[in-house]
Design a protein around this motif. Structure first.
Motif, mmCIF file in Angstrom:
data_model
loop_
_atom_site.group_PDB
_atom_site.id
_atom_site.type_symbol
_atom_site.label_atom_id
_atom_site.label_comp_id
_atom_site.label_asym_id
_atom_site.label_seq_id
_atom_site.Cartn_x
_atom_site.Cartn_y
_atom_site.Cartn_z
ATOM 1 N N LYS A 23 -4.784 8.720 4.959
ATOM 2 C CA LYS A 23 -4.006 7.626 5.526
ATOM 3 C C LYS A 23 -3.765 7.861 7.008
ATOM 4 O O LYS A 23 -3.730 8.993 7.481
ATOM 5 N N THR A 43 3.763 -0.644 4.461
ATOM 6 C CA THR A 43 2.449 -1.188 4.786
ATOM 7 C C THR A 43 1.922 -2.011 3.614
ATOM 8 O O THR A 43 2.089 -1.646 2.449
ATOM 9 N N ARG A 66 0.836 -1.193 0.000
ATOM 10 C CA ARG A 66 0.000 0.000 0.000
ATOM 11 C C ARG A 66 0.875 1.248 0.000
ATOM 12 O O ARG A 66 0.558 2.247 -0.638
ATOM 13 N N SER A 81 -1.247 3.265 6.216
ATOM 14 C CA SER A 81 -2.377 2.469 5.734
ATOM 15 C C SER A 81 -3.595 3.365 5.517
ATOM 16 O O SER A 81 -3.737 4.412 6.160
ATOM 17 N N GLU A 105 -1.226 -4.923 2.075
ATOM 18 C CA GLU A 105 -2.602 -5.416 2.138
ATOM 19 C C GLU A 105 -2.654 -6.739 1.380
ATOM 20 O O GLU A 105 -1.944 -6.918 0.389
#
Length: 852
Positions: free
Chosen positions: A208, A120, A114, A213, A122
């Protein structure tokens, strides 16, 4: 007093804090995220309902048919001879979270970045993000089908569809004037979506969070915002772009999508699954870091009988439903990358040296062979109760290399550093369908050997008429000394050339005619070696004259003689380029072979450099040049067969998958002129090896493993000559169990030998500028009689099976093993300290019986 007690409690908690690194997953560690369901009984799982498939034929040959149900993208391979089949996924799972059930129905699971800076990530499964959205296209292939998945929902409402800032005038004209009072209150009220300031409205959520994230806003809220802005109001994507430009906002499209192709091809009864990674379409800002392929193709439910086969040491078995659901198996193929997080302690396991895994389920077995991408693959396995009712094994591919670089200040502070490029070759896994007598781990070994032989990927060597005895002779040990206050290194002779000859003559007189000698630490600094681009034989053991004399003796007496060199490491850069020929870490510092204090788990300060794969071709040619000049016909390459790494030099990054052909090319150059001996070996070395020593006969002792089996030995037997680990280096169980394990695995015996007293090693063990291997009792006079005694017992067994192969291998119980050979010989082995009865035979404690 309370303050002291509190400090003690805090100190004890700190002691229990785990060391960061690669360790066995315990309890609910790993990626299960609280999904552990615990022990499952048959009562918890109803009889499986027959899922109603709508199959169509994709391919057919003389052995099997391949079907697909496009509504779920499930593929089925059916044996034409028996009607047995296996599926690529599970559609009727009953236990586990919705997230887990979606993975059961998936062809793959991807993890992507991400935010590359913050690291980060996903994770998406392709059932939820592609198949359910009807985003699959198909194209027929010869004997198969290509499935093109668009992964991600491009129409999904997300926060950045709404301006972070909007002027009062534009908000009024584009949105507010279309709303009634209640809708205005919803948008701008106390618990609304925007806050009013002097000149503008500000959205109440940043795009964010602090860790990079996306901010989690409830879907119903986003849908209401969309309704107010885009459906009731007159807002549009064009107006959003105007607002973002006006206020200097760089909006990010959070509706990320990927296009990933998976090809399924029927080859005989094999299902070949291929992902052309270079064809993956993705945003460079959001590269895919990991891909788990067919996560539930190899699985068995709590109602099935069988086991999982994992590449653990010589081969590991995890029985279905063994109750060990709080831990899982995870092992990188060809071992961990020694350059990865090089300064952080990681628990050491026996490396996985072959890209094979599998399942035995009821009457069938399926074996997975990673044909392409093994260098970046990690095999994982767990049992029923971990997250659902299935015992399963799958493979994960690390497509994009990144590493956390620790900072010098603060606890757990680091920056993330990425490789310049990701994996750009194919991922190919062949799933081989096994039935009948072959549907077990012995059948898997036979089929893998056949697979290697068909591809000329394993060397065919002659079967010795007498059992080989492997002797590793340590020539010297470095010793620090002083002369007139000036430090220097001398080399204490542990086994000179003349003494090595005497030892072999002594054993020959005892009737041991087939001796394989591995001569170690004989040149270029011995254990504290310099590069082997040139050669300097240590004088204290006889120099070049003594070496040539020993070579002549070995040739006259048909003794295979291998001079071991440390091809991959050096303590000196003499004769090579420090900047080009030494590998570098991702932070562009020189790569040192990892070493840790086992007590403190802190890295040592020994500078044992790793040589760059870019130097291997030239290096191998230089080694051949001096070995030919000396008349050397055999080279021992030590651990060069089990270490696989690249070079992250900023000027020329070599990834692990780039490095593998460089390793193979170097081995080929040397194999063209010399016989090669390796100490253990990854499967890509089988093509070049005449001998492999120290082949594991156990595994890594991971908790989830129920027992180990001689899979590697069954693959190599009657092709490559191999040995046990040396008795006086690894065995703490006594002569009886060492002999039993050698007979069970048909492995030759090995000893590490010196002529001098092993106490001469002690000062070297204490050195802080090089790593001396630790040896148990090595002086030949301690072992002379025992070597002959055990060898004669082993050779007696060997004569009965030398040209035969293991036809079946059965663990009757944890201490009782039965091995049947293709010539009808049956061997029973009792590892317990009690008498055992099997097939009407009485086996004494720690004994074996051979029935012809």
């Amino acid at each position: 007093m309370k303050r002291i007690l509190a400090l003690i409690i805090v100190f004890m908690l700190l002691l229990q804090t785990p060391v960061f690194g690669e360790q066995e997953n315990l309890n609910d560690e790993g990626d299960v995220k609280g999904d552990v369901v615990g022990e499952i009984s048959l009562e918890d799982v109803a009889e499986e309902e027959q899922y109603k498939f709508n199959f169509e034929v994709v391919a057919q040959n003389d052995e099997a048919k391949l079907f697909i149900d496009k509504s779920s993208n499930l593929l089925r391979v059916v044996s034409l001879k028996t009607g047995n089949y296996f599926d690529t996924k599970v559609m009727n799972g009953q236990v586990g979270s919705e997230h887990v059930k979606n993975i059961q129905k998936s062809d793959f699971v991807v993890t992507y970045y991400r935010d590359l800076i913050r690291g980060t990530t996903e994770t998406w499964d392709n059932y939820t993000m592609s198949i359910k959205l009807d985003q699959v296209e198909y194209a027929l292939l010869d004997n198969g089908i290509r499935c093109i998945f668009t992964v991600g929902d491009a129409s999904r409402i997300h926060l950045d569809m709404f301006p972070m800032y909007i002027s009062k005038e534009r908000m009024e004209n584009l949105v507010l004037k279309y709303l009634d009072d209640k809708q205005r209150q919803e948008l701008l009220g106390k618990h609304g979506y925007y806050t009013e300031t002097k000149d503008k409205y500000i959205r109440n959520w940043e795009s964010k969070t602090k860790d990079g994230s996306p901010t989690a806003v409830p879907i119903p809220v986003l849908k209401r915002m969309y309704n107010l802005f885009y459906e009731i109001g007159a807002y549009s994507e064009e107006e959003l772009a105007i607002d973002n430009e006006m206020w200097g906002v760089e909006a990010e499209n959070l509706n990320i999508t990927f296009k990933i192709v998976v090809e399924y091809v029927l080859d005989g009864k094999d299902l070949v699954v291929r992902v052309p990674v270079k064809d993956i379409e993705t945003d460079p800002k959001h590269p895919i870091s990991e891909l788990i392929l067919t996560p539930y193709l190899l699985c068995g439910s709590v109602r099935d009988k069988g086991y999982l086969f994992v590449p653990d040491g010589c081969g590991g078995i995890i029985n279905f439903n063994n109750g060990k659901y709080l831990t899982e198996f995870s092992a990188p193929i060809f071992g961990p990358d020694p350059l990865y997080e090089n300064k952080l302690y990681s628990e050491q396991f026996t490396p996985s040296t072959f890209p094979v895994f599998g399942i035995k389920k009821n009457d069938i077995a399926v074996m997975g062979i990673i044909e392409e991408g093994a260098e970046i693959a990690t095999v994982t396995a767990n049992v029923a109760g971990r997250v659902d009712e299935f015992n399963k094994i799958s493979v994960k591919f690390n497509l994009f290399y990144s590493e956390r670089i620790p900072l010098t200040v603060g606890f757990d502070n680091y920056i993330l550093k990425h490789a310049e490029r990701g994996y750009d070759k194919d991922i190919v896994v062949r799933y081989r369908f096994l039935e009948g007598e072959n549907a077990n781990y012995v059948g898997m070994a036979k089929e893998y050997r056949k697979y290697l032989e068909e591809r000329k990927a394993i060397k065919k060597n002659n079967v010795p008429q007498q059992a080989p005895l492997f002797l590793e002779m340590i020539a010297t040990v470095p010793r620090k000394k002083m002369f007139l206050g000036i430090p220097y290194t001398s080399y204490i002779s542990m086994t000179s050339f003349d003494q090595a000859q005497h030892i072999t003559e002594t054993l020959k007189q005892k009737g041991i005619t087939d001796i394989v000698v591995q001569y170690t630490d004989w040149a270029n600094g011995g254990a504290k070696n310099s590069p082997f681009n040139d050669i300097k034989v240590i004088r204290s053991i006889g120099g070049k004259k003594g070496l040539k004399k020993f070579i002549s003796y070995s040739q006259q007496n048909d003794i295979p003689l291998f001079f071991t060199i440390n091809m991959l490491t050096t303590y000196s850069t003499k004769g090579i380029s420090r900047s080009k020929d030494i590998a570098k870490l991702i932070n562009n510092t020189l790569a040192v072979k990892p070493g840790f204090n086992m007590v403190t788990k802190v890295t040592d300060r020994v500078m044992e450099w790793l040589i760059s794969p870019s130097f291997f071709s030239k290096y191998a040619s230089e080694i051949i040049k001096w070995s030919n000049n000396l008349g050397i016909k055999g080279l021992g390459l030590g651990e060069a067969g089990v270490l696989l790494y690249g070079d992250y030099n900023e000027k020329n990054q070599i990834m692990r998958w780039d490095a593998l052909p460089m390793f193979q090319n170097a081995f080929q150059i040397m194999d063209d002129y010399n016989s090669l001996l390796f100490s253990n070996a990854n499967s890509y070395v089988y093509k070049y090896a005449e001998y492999i020593t120290d082949l594991p006969v156990y595994g890594s002792s991971r908790r989830i493993i129920d027992y180990n089996v001689p899979f590697v030995q069954m693959v190599l037997e009657n092709n490559i000559i191999y040995s046990m680990p040396a008795f006086n280096k690894y065995s703490l169980e006594g002569f009886e169990k060492y002999l039993l394990k050698a007979i069970e695995t048909k492995s030759s015996l090995k000893w590490i030998i010196t002529a001098a007293d092993e106490r001469e090693f002690i000062p070297a063990y204490l050195s802080d500028d090089f790593r001396m291997k630790y040896y148990y009792k090595t002086q030949f006079k301690h072992w002379e009689e025992k070597i002959a005694e055990l060898y004669n017992l082993y050779n007696e067994f060997y004569q009965k099976v030398k040209s035969a192969e293991i036809d079946s291998h059965e663990i009757i119980d944890k201490d009782l093993v039965k091995v049947v050979y293709t010539n009808g010989v049956v061997v029973y082995l009792n590892y317990s300290t009690e008498e055992k009865i099997i097939d009407r035979l009485l086996l004494k404690p720690l004994s074996y019986v051979v029935v012809e």
